[in-house]
Design a protein around this motif. Structure first.
Motif: not given
Lengths: 362, 396, 535
Positions: A26-29, A257-262, A264-270, B209-212
């Motif tokens: 397991a790896r923390a995204a 980095p850009a991936p770090a911006l999304t 958290p949102a993707l992490g919420a899915v599971p 734009y917001s993280s929310y």
């Protein structure tokens, strides 16, 4: 279908075991840091050396078999307007006024920056972009669906699209000449630059060289290597003799980095997939229970009411019966009394007469 | 043999004629749409859109996708209210809402076929190669699954119409599971449509734009769903009144009041979390700019105002106010999605590089909506959406 | 809907739409970075007088001083219209002698400015703003191009003449005990020794001191119909006006008991490293008289006072010298006060920059340049030497220096050099070698600094023939520069880059516009694909 508890637990345990046997570590995204591929190559662009001759544009066009431009590459008048990359130009050179020296304009070569953690690769939902170990970010047109999310994602506004292709439109951008560099050759633009404004080499070496150049000529360069940290770091680095925002390079992009911006949102899915059903089933169950309790309470109330009514009726009936009984007894008594009185009256009248018979005397 | 009226001479006035004004307009839109479709697939996107390398997403994404998905949220909201939260009073609103949702999502997929460069490759993320780091992957997967859920939720009506009793009973048995699954999927993809923009902080104006953003999109989808149900029922009452049965007509005021109440509360809550977002990022100073004024118009005119008006309508038990507010709120959703997708996006670019849709893009969007309305009309005039099928009256 | 609600709703709807359009118009009017004409002016003042009372509530007011003084002059009014007189001198504050209370200062501006503007406007003349936001505007369309101004030796001599050698007219010192300004002959120094950027206690800021002293004096002279210096901003601070100030080619030396030559020494004050007074470094013979002319003023080197550097800048560093050690004070390449720093600045001159621009900023450790300054002084020349003896020794060294003013003989140098190593698309370059050398030599004629440091006839050649010892036959460029650069030799370009960087940088630094670096045919013979530029 009913299933015993024991069997159910057995299945779950088996599934868990099987899952662990084949699962990955397991790896923390979100907190994972990517140091970059160790031998990744990059290019250092030094705009102090660039003279704006546009030979890099010509070489890129040649090496990538791109369509011919409207104006030839040695036409320097095109520099009077700011341009951007498009479907037939993987790279363009722009000219900017140099505040300190108006007679010596400064030039900037625009092309894909080959980020360490590219936004385009993160955004692509078919994985059409790959950050190769060579450092180049490559594009695979054979899977691209053409959603153009990569163009939204790129903070440097680089990918271009073949909007005029009806059936086979592609995203177009600089490839750092990945096929060439895989063979040990230089990228087309680097090879052809007459003043060696472009230097190709390992990214870490380029950063050291860039630092040394700044140290050797502190009055010549802005003390910053653009691309060292921007958007998490890019493999195309820039040295500039004028402030970066004056040569059209945004300095407000940040270092995330850009991936770090999304992530958290993707992490919420599971989590949602796991929790929501529980929550919703719970609400449903609670509602059902409430309804059931309400129903049974209602039934109980109805039953009680019926009971009550019945009891009342029985009481009334009993009372009525008792009264009737009493009435009857009274009536009987009254009648008996009346009969006896009448009989006594008749007896008195009969004494004056002779006995008729012996029966009359008994 | 009596003459039943003036039907021979002017066919336009006859009861049986197809050429009603609405149909004629719709027909014209369809024709233009078909022509533009042919152009799009023979000449490419560049010939029918004003998309550019700076503006890869236009109104086909901004309106058809973002607005369409938000307004189709009535399906999950209504089913959740009735089947999970047990609000049986709104039962008659479920089928129309599910139909609206199903058609909405189906049309989103249709519109996507226009926008995407190679639409026949749309299944690729599922079958060829998965870009699991992408929010769009998650949107695609959830939308595809949810479309199937909606189809299954809608199917009882069609099956009743077709007389397939056993299939219909099976479909109905799935209702609860489908509803839960639908809420899960909707939460995911409604929020993820907003999360798409998380990757481009440098291109979206700080006030939007917001993280929310994912949370904002999810909450507004609920508001959109509630308002859309009221809005659609208002229109349906006007045009399909004769198809509605007694239960439907009787429950409708309750639906309007109840959904209006919910919408008022959620709008108020949304306003608060938007203010919290503003405070968290310390963006107050932007309110004094041009974009700030526009942001205030969106917040005050299309969030605070409807919250208030819904509350007023509910308190006064004035269905007219609630219905009007619902229409206004639907407009507000359009404004919000347009702001994020088109207006506040690329705010940093000079005017010459900003985007305005080509008339052909508007034509296709209109075309898609018209197709939706026509299919809606087809279905509600034939299938038990606004009424209960006599054969199945007691079976839910 | 209820009766009568429809028009209200529609009306409200239209209102919001109208509002939206009105406000939204601003939204789409995104900055085309609308650069309306931003005027450059040298007389821009930012009025932030309220700043002494705390943070400003409104943005500072952009005030164009010369515009106002010109208008007043046309109307026959003078400086006293705005500046009150205080004991023969004008107060630099507007309409007041000192900053009283918040309200007073604010009123001073508001009442007077606005009143004047209003009366002028009433008189039908173009006038300034009368409303808040127009003055307190943070987006003023002016850009300050105010050039700092200072005294140089030529201007100073003109003042000496006009004041009849009366130094006390301007020079003073503050006597702490007496608590007033006094004049002490022989201790005159630069105004900047006491008057700094900001007012410190009783020492006015440099700006206030100059304005009070200079402008008042000039005004008095003008009032007496004598020629005098400028009395308004533009006269001193505009670049064009500065260029027009008369410059004397020759004038007597400014006498202040300064030495002609110095044998600079640095001594250890502490006993930590041996005997007190042990020589810490080789002494430097310094031609002070010659250097007086090089900067046009004394304060560039004598930045704190007119005494020897070593008094404050010691070997270990002392508080008086702000802990700048003598080594740094003399060698710091980034400072304009140090020897090496000033020399480095001179290298930026276009005549020198062609070669020197390419050289790394940090002088390498084993450069021969050290010996140009540090002389081999014998054992006897230690602290025991008295100043006169030291001066004589210094003079001796200076006289024995041999500046190199020439390079190799013409017969030793090639007339033309054909560069045709790796011809591909472009033809060979026939370099006019002799002409270039001659041109460089011509430009260096009379340059003392160059003559001093170009210690070898071949030093000049090292501008191009670098990274190898001076020689009549330097190695071929291609010996070190390969076909392409590689990161194995960071900083060493490939041969193409080497040539182009060298040539282009030199041309650019020396301001040679005749040769456009993008015009290949200017240098290259027509090769197989030589393409003339179309620019």
């Amino acid at each position: 279908m009913t299933i015993s508890r024991r069997r159910f637990l057995g299945w779950v345990g088996g599934a868990a075991g099987a899952g662990m046997a084949v699962g990955h570590r397991a790896r923390a995204a979100t907190t994972h840091e990517f140091e970059g591929y160790p031998d990744a190559m990059g290019v250092l662009f030094d705009n102090h050396r660039c003279i704006g001759c546009r030979r890099c544009e010509a070489a890129c066009n040649r090496v990538n078999d791109l369509p011919a431009p409207d104006q030839p590459f040695d036409d320097l008048k095109v520099l009077e307007k700011q341009r951007r990359t498009d479907y037939r130009s993987f790279t363009v050179v722009n000219q900017y006024a140099n505040g300190g020296q108006p007679e010596a304009p400064v030039f900037r070569k625009i092309q894909c920056n080959h980020c360490k953690e590219p936004a385009c690769a993160s955004a692509c939902f078919v994985g059409a972009f790959t950050k190769t170990p060579s450092g180049a970010v490559t594009y695979d047109a054979s899977v691209c669906v053409g959603c153009r999310y990569c163009m939204i994602a790129c903070p440097f506004e680089i990918p271009a699209y073949e909007y005029d292709e009806p059936l086979t439109p592609r995203v177009r951008k600089c490839t750092m000449c990945h096929p060439r560099i895989s063979k040990g050759q230089l990228p087309g633009c680097v090879e052809v630059c007459p003043t060696e404004s472009l230097l190709f080499g390992k990214r870490e070496d380029l950063i050291a060289i860039a630092r040394q150049r700044i140290r050797n000529h502190p009055d010549r360069y802005v003390d910053h290597i653009y691309g060292e940290h921007e958007m998490g770091g890019t493999n195309w680095l820039y040295l500039s003799k004028a402030p970066f925002h004056e040569v059209g390079m945004r300095e407000d992009l940040g270092t995330t980095p850009a991936p770090a911006l999304t992530a958290p949102a993707l992490g919420a899915v599971p989590i949602i997939v796991g929790l929501w059903p529980v929550l919703l089933t719970g609400i449903y169950a609670i509602n059902r229970r409430k309804e059931k309790i309400a129903r049974s309470e209602q039934e109980a109330a109805v039953a009680e009411a019926v009971e009550q009514t019945k009891a009342n009726a029985a009481d009334k009936f009993a009372l009525a019966m008792a009264k009737a009984e009493q009435d009857k007894t009274e009536t009987v008594e009254r009648e008996v009394k009346k009969a006896l009185e009448e009989a006594a009256k008749e007896q008195e009248a009969g004494d004056d007469a002779t006995p008729q018979s012996e029966e009359d005397l008994s | 043999m009596t003459d039943s009226g003036n039907h021979a001479e002017n066919s336009g006035n006859s009861e049986n004629s197809v050429l009603t004004p609405f149909n004629m307009v719709a027909g014209m839109i369809l024709i233009v749409g078909i022509v533009v479709t042919i152009l799009r697939f023979t000449k490419g996107l560049g010939s029918v859109t004003n998309l550019s390398d700076y503006n890869p997403w236009g109104i086909w994404i901004g309106f058809d996708l973002l607005v369409g998905v938000a307004l189709a949220a009535g399906g999950y909201v209504t089913s959740a209210a009735v089947y999970i939260f047990g609000m049986k009073r709104y039962h008659s609103a479920v089928r129309p809402a599910v139909l609206t949702g199903f058609l909405g999502y189906a049309l989103v997929v249709v519109a996507l076929h226009y926008d995407v460069g190679r639409p026949w490759r749309l299944p690729y993320p599922f079958i060829i190669q998965q870009g699991t780091t992408s929010v769009l992957f998650e949107v695609g997967a959830c939308v595809a699954l949810y479309l199937s859920v909606l189809f299954l939720e809608y199917s009882p009506a069609a099956l009743e119409w077709l007389g397939l009793k056993r299939a219909r009973n099976l479909a109905v048995k799935l209702t609860l599971v489908l509803t839960i699954f639908g809420v899960v999927l909707s939460t995911l993809h409604q929020s993820s449509l907003g999360a798409l923009f998380l990757i481009a902080p440098s291109k979206l104006h700080p006030l939007w734009y917001s993280s929310y953003i994912p949370i904002y999109f999810f909450v507004t989808s609920i508001i959109a769903g509630l308002s859309m149900v009221i809005f659609e029922s208002t229109l349906s009452h006007r045009y399909f009144h004769d198809k509605m049965d007694a239960t439907h007509l009787e429950e409708n005021p309750h639906v309007t009041l109840g959904f209006g109440k919910a919408a008022s509360l959620i709008l108020a809550g949304y306003f608060i979390i938007k203010v919290i977002g503003l405070a968290a990022d310390n963006n107050w100073h932007y309110l004094g700019t041009g974009y700030g004024a526009w942001y205030l118009v969106e917040m005050l005119g299309f969030v605070a105002l409807p919250a208030l008006m819904y509350a007023v309508g509910v308190r006064e038990k004035n269905l007219g106010i609630i219905r009007g507010t619902a229409a206004w709120t639907v407009l507000g959703i359009v404004v919000n999605r347009f702001n994020i997708g088109l207006i506040a996006f690329n705010y940093h670019l000079p005017k010459s590089e900003r985007y305005f849709p080509h008339w052909m893009e508007i034509a296709i969007s209109l075309f898609v909506v018209t197709v939706g309305v026509l299919v809606f009309r087809f279905i509600v005039t034939r299938m038990p959406i606004f009424y209960e099928h006599p054969d199945y009256e007691d079976s839910h | 809907m209820e009766k009568g609600a429809t028009p209200k709703v529609v009306g409200g709807f239209l209102l919001i739409v109208a509002l939206a359009l009105l406000l939204g118009n601003q939204v789409l009017d995104v900055s085309d970075a609308a650069v309306a004409e931003i005027q450059p002016r040298a007389d821009v003042l930012a009025i932030d007088a309220m700043g002494v009372f705390g943070p400003l509530e409104r943005p500072p007011v952009t005030f164009l001083h010369s515009r106002h003084s010109e208008v007043l002059a046309k109307a026959g009014k003078d400086c006293q219209t705005c500046h009150l007189k205080e004991k023969d001198r004008l107060s630099m504050r507007y309409m007041r002698l000192s900053d009283g209370s918040r309200q007073e200062v604010m009123d001073a501006y508001h009442t007077n400015c606005i009143h004047c503007h209003q009366s002028m406007a009433a008189g039908g003349q173009a006038s300034g703003p009368t409303t808040c936001n127009v003055c307190h505007d943070s987006n003023s369309m002016v850009r300050s191009v105010r050039q700092p101004f200072g005294m140089d030796l030529s201007l100073h001599y003109r003042h000496i003449k006009s004041q009849g050698q009366k130094c006390e007219t301007c020079h003073h010192q503050y006597d702490r005990e007496q608590g007033k300004l006094v004049y002490v002959k022989g201790q005159e120094g630069s105004c900047r020794y006491c008057h700094k950027e900001v007012t410190e206690g009783k020492a006015l800021s440099l700006r206030e001191a100059f304005h009070q002293a200079c402008i008042s004096c000039h005004q008095q002279a003008v009032a007496q119909h004598k020629t005098a210096g400028p009395v308004d901003c533009l006269g001193c601070h505009e670049a064009g006006a500065q260029a027009e100030i008369a410059r004397l080619d020759e004038f007597p030396r400014l006498e202040r008991n300064q030495p002609d030559v110095v044998l600079v020494k640095a001594t250890l004050k502490t006993t930590a490293f041996g005997n007190p007074g042990t020589m810490a470094t080789k002494r430097v013979p310094f031609n002070h008289k010659a250097h007086e002319q090089y900067n046009g003023n004394c304060r560039t080197c004598h930045h704190a006072d007119l005494t020897a550097c070593v008094n404050c800048h010691t070997v270990e560093g002392s508080p008086a010298g702000n802990f700048v050690r003598i080594e740094q004070a003399m060698h710091q390449i980034t400072s304009d006060k140090s020897c090496v720093g000033c020399h480095a600045e001179k290298q930026a001159d276009p005549k020198c920059a062609g070669c020197h621009d390419l050289m790394p900023y940090q002088p390498s450790a084993e450069t021969a340049a050290c010996k140009q300054c540090h002389a081999e002084v014998g054992q006897g020349a230690r602290d025991s030497m008295d100043p006169e003896q030291a001066a004589q020794l210094a003079q001796y060294f200076l006289d024995s220096r041999q500046p190199v003013k020439t390079t190799y003989f013409d017969s030793d140098l090639p007339e033309k050099v054909t560069i045709n190593g790796i011809q591909k698309e472009y033809g060979a370059v026939i370099l006019p070698h002799a002409r270039i050398v001659k041109s460089l030599m011509d430009q260096l004629a009379g340059n003392q600094l160059a003559a001093h440091f170009h210690s070898d006839p071949g030093t000049l050649c090292q501008g191009c023939h670098h990274n190898s010892p001076p020689s009549k036959k330097p190695p071929l460029c291609i010996s070190c520069h390969g076909a392409a650069s590689s990161t194995h030799h960071p900083g060493r370009p490939g041969i193409t880059g080497a040539y182009h960087q060298q040539c282009n940088t030199c041309h650019q630094a020396m301001g040679i516009t005749k040769v456009d670096s993008r015009d290949c045919s200017a240098c290259h013979q027509s090769g197989q694909d030589a393409k003339p530029s179309s620019s």
